[in-house]
Write a protein that holds these residues in place. Sequence first.
Motif, PDB file in Angstrom:
ATOM      1  N   GLN A 175       0.825  -1.197   0.000  1.00  0.00           N
ATOM      2  CA  GLN A 175       0.000   0.000   0.000  1.00  0.00           C
ATOM      3  C   GLN A 175       0.868   1.259   0.000  1.00  0.00           C
ATOM      4  O   GLN A 175       1.640   1.481   0.925  1.00  0.00           O
ATOM      5  CB  GLN A 175      -0.911   0.014   1.237  1.00  0.00           C
ATOM      6  CG  GLN A 175      -1.688   1.294   1.423  1.00  0.00           C
ATOM      7  CD  GLN A 175      -2.616   1.595   0.256  1.00  0.00           C
ATOM      8  OE1 GLN A 175      -3.418   0.750  -0.108  1.00  0.00           O
ATOM      9  NE2 GLN A 175      -2.492   2.774  -0.329  1.00  0.00           N
ATOM     10  N   PRO A 176       0.773   2.091  -1.027  1.00  0.00           N
ATOM     11  CA  PRO A 176       1.566   3.328  -1.039  1.00  0.00           C
ATOM     12  C   PRO A 176       1.068   4.324   0.000  1.00  0.00           C
ATOM     13  O   PRO A 176      -0.112   4.360   0.339  1.00  0.00           O
ATOM     14  CB  PRO A 176       1.341   3.872  -2.460  1.00  0.00           C
ATOM     15  CG  PRO A 176       0.783   2.736  -3.252  1.00  0.00           C
ATOM     16  CD  PRO A 176       0.026   1.911  -2.284  1.00  0.00           C
ATOM     17  N   CYS A 177       1.982   5.115   0.496  1.00  0.00           N
ATOM     18  CA  CYS A 177       1.663   6.270   1.330  1.00  0.00           C
ATOM     19  C   CYS A 177       2.176   7.489   0.563  1.00  0.00           C
ATOM     20  O   CYS A 177       3.371   7.569   0.273  1.00  0.00           O
ATOM     21  CB  CYS A 177       2.366   6.177   2.683  1.00  0.00           C
ATOM     22  SG  CYS A 177       1.969   4.702   3.650  1.00  0.00           S
ATOM     23  N   ASN A 178       1.289   8.400   0.226  1.00  0.00           N
ATOM     24  CA  ASN A 178       1.682   9.529  -0.632  1.00  0.00           C
ATOM     25  C   ASN A 178       2.371   9.047  -1.905  1.00  0.00           C
ATOM     26  O   ASN A 178       3.439   9.522  -2.288  1.00  0.00           O
ATOM     27  CB  ASN A 178       2.571  10.513   0.128  1.00  0.00           C
ATOM     28  CG  ASN A 178       1.768  11.404   1.069  1.00  0.00           C
ATOM     29  OD1 ASN A 178       0.673  11.052   1.490  1.00  0.00           O
ATOM     30  ND2 ASN A 178       2.315  12.558   1.399  1.00  0.00           N
ATOM     31  N   ASN A 179       1.754   8.027  -2.497  1.00  0.00           N
ATOM     32  CA  ASN A 179       2.143   7.479  -3.799  1.00  0.00           C
ATOM     33  C   ASN A 179       3.332   6.527  -3.778  1.00  0.00           C
ATOM     34  O   ASN A 179       3.656   5.936  -4.812  1.00  0.00           O
ATOM     35  CB  ASN A 179       2.427   8.605  -4.810  1.00  0.00           C
ATOM     36  CG  ASN A 179       1.189   9.431  -5.112  1.00  0.00           C
ATOM     37  OD1 ASN A 179       0.096   8.892  -5.237  1.00  0.00           O
ATOM     38  ND2 ASN A 179       1.362  10.744  -5.209  1.00  0.00           N
ATOM     39  N   TYR A 180       4.001   6.352  -2.641  1.00  0.00           N
ATOM     40  CA  TYR A 180       5.160   5.464  -2.580  1.00  0.00           C
ATOM     41  C   TYR A 180       5.103   4.627  -1.303  1.00  0.00           C
ATOM     42  O   TYR A 180       4.970   5.172  -0.206  1.00  0.00           O
ATOM     43  CB  TYR A 180       6.474   6.263  -2.600  1.00  0.00           C
ATOM     44  CG  TYR A 180       6.665   7.074  -3.852  1.00  0.00           C
ATOM     45  CD1 TYR A 180       7.189   6.481  -5.006  1.00  0.00           C
ATOM     46  CD2 TYR A 180       6.319   8.429  -3.890  1.00  0.00           C
ATOM     47  CE1 TYR A 180       7.346   7.229  -6.170  1.00  0.00           C
ATOM     48  CE2 TYR A 180       6.485   9.170  -5.051  1.00  0.00           C
ATOM     49  CZ  TYR A 180       6.998   8.565  -6.190  1.00  0.00           C
ATOM     50  OH  TYR A 180       7.164   9.304  -7.340  1.00  0.00           O
ATOM     51  N   ARG A 181       5.233   3.320  -1.446  1.00  0.00           N
ATOM     52  CA  ARG A 181       5.193   2.486  -0.252  1.00  0.00           C
ATOM     53  C   ARG A 181       6.420   2.694   0.624  1.00  0.00           C
ATOM     54  O   ARG A 181       6.374   2.459   1.829  1.00  0.00           O
ATOM     55  CB  ARG A 181       5.065   1.004  -0.633  1.00  0.00           C
ATOM     56  CG  ARG A 181       6.206   0.420  -1.428  1.00  0.00           C
ATOM     57  CD  ARG A 181       5.926  -1.031  -1.804  1.00  0.00           C
ATOM     58  NE  ARG A 181       7.026  -1.621  -2.556  1.00  0.00           N
ATOM     59  CZ  ARG A 181       8.103  -2.167  -2.017  1.00  0.00           C
ATOM     60  NH1 ARG A 181       8.234  -2.202  -0.702  1.00  0.00           N
ATOM     61  NH2 ARG A 181       9.053  -2.681  -2.764  1.00  0.00           N
ATOM     62  N   GLU A 182       7.515   3.187   0.010  1.00  0.00           N
ATOM     63  CA  GLU A 182       8.721   3.456   0.800  1.00  0.00           C
ATOM     64  C   GLU A 182       8.481   4.557   1.838  1.00  0.00           C
ATOM     65  O   GLU A 182       9.191   4.645   2.845  1.00  0.00           O
ATOM     66  CB  GLU A 182       9.871   3.900  -0.114  1.00  0.00           C
ATOM     67  CG  GLU A 182      10.366   2.822  -1.065  1.00  0.00           C
ATOM     68  CD  GLU A 182       9.691   2.906  -2.429  1.00  0.00           C
ATOM     69  OE1 GLU A 182      10.321   2.478  -3.418  1.00  0.00           O
ATOM     70  OE2 GLU A 182       8.532   3.400  -2.508  1.00  0.00           O
TER      71      GLU A 182
END
Length: 442
Positions: A111-118
């Motif tokens: 699941q991305p957070c602010n478009n990035y899962r990192e």
Amino acid sequence: MKRTILHLTWLVSLALAQDTTESVRTLSGSDRRLTSSDGGPTVPSDFDDSTIASISTLPPNGTISASTISSPDTTTTSEALTSILGSTRTSTANDTASATMTTAPRPSNTQPCNNYREFCTRKYSNITEVCAHNSPFVRKNNAASNQQFGVTQQLNDGIRVLQGQAHLVNGTLYYCHTSCDLLSVGTVEDYLREVVAWLDAHPFEVITIIFGNYGWQEKDSAGNALVTATNFVDPVKNSGLLPYIYQPPKIAMEIGDWPTLGELILSQKRVITFIDYNFNANAVPWLLWEFYNVWETPFSPTDFNFPCTIGRPDGLGEEKAREIMYMANHNLNAEIAIGGLSLLVPNTVFLNRTNGVEGTGSLGNMTVQCTEQWDRPPNFLLVDYYNIGLPTNGSVFEVAARANGVTYNRKCCGTESVATTVKNARMAYLAPVIAVLVSVVV
């Protein structure tokens, strides 16, 4: 219930899959981001919240002084969530009941957070985001416009920091550029309603809102400020934004104090709000004074070299600047002087270069220079017309991705072609010149 199950599923996968070491982001091959081994920076002496002092308005010229501010009485977002998300799992009797439990493959968070899962396990203060300068000001062929698309499209395209200039008119806050006669796009409340609708539909996104207080210098007959943070309370509450706002444990946050995006998302406190002038920490503790938490490079710049020096607030030393977040102002302006008038408008002629990934005067070049100078990339990249740039659409997001050490693979921006956008922006740039020439001829 469906959303609750979604969040719980994501929590389990993220807690099991991620370790506690914060991801390091890089730019041009050099490590420039804080890691857990760096340790937390110390609070500047001017920000020492152990000394209690009541400050309700900004010093007249926005300077940092020896005055201090108290921390509001708040609880952290959720100790339970933090313990699960941000620390190693504690062994229990159940953990040792079966060898299978300790050897089974660990799930990966997708699941991305602010478009990035990192970003899910990175601190809010350890991410570079693109900021839409004067986000509300969208008006075709108007020189006071700063963006081509409205806030919903901005957020869809990847903007995560929204900035705008608010004016108090007959007791109501409006978003106007310099003057409500020049460009008024409606009330702050209506704008925030649109933001809230987007947040409702995107439960894994964290955004920042910077309120510009245009009337901060206005005084009543007793010398009290007429427009302060308290004027923003009703628009925020009435729009439905307040439940989303994160209130930090103290007013002046160190870089290491901020929670991770995952923690903000799991607590559903996914909005951080700042005000540039006339904060009131006692009455509105969730509306933070920007310059206790973020410093800026020179604002309203006309210098295409875009220096990475401290522009605001006055009096902030280098040591303290390294301990808080910072914004790179990269919105090139042009001064137009005709018929005795002097106007400062967005320089749209050079937008492709200004918002570009590489080259003199580009956002990419400034980000590299600031990273070298401050040993970490800017937290916020403030730009006009984010959808224009080279070599491709979304160039400003490519710059942010490089600073973050991730791969930008999204599609940008909006629905209009770049050629149409550039044409409209340049017409807006020329509009005041044409208007002045007409008035002179007449």
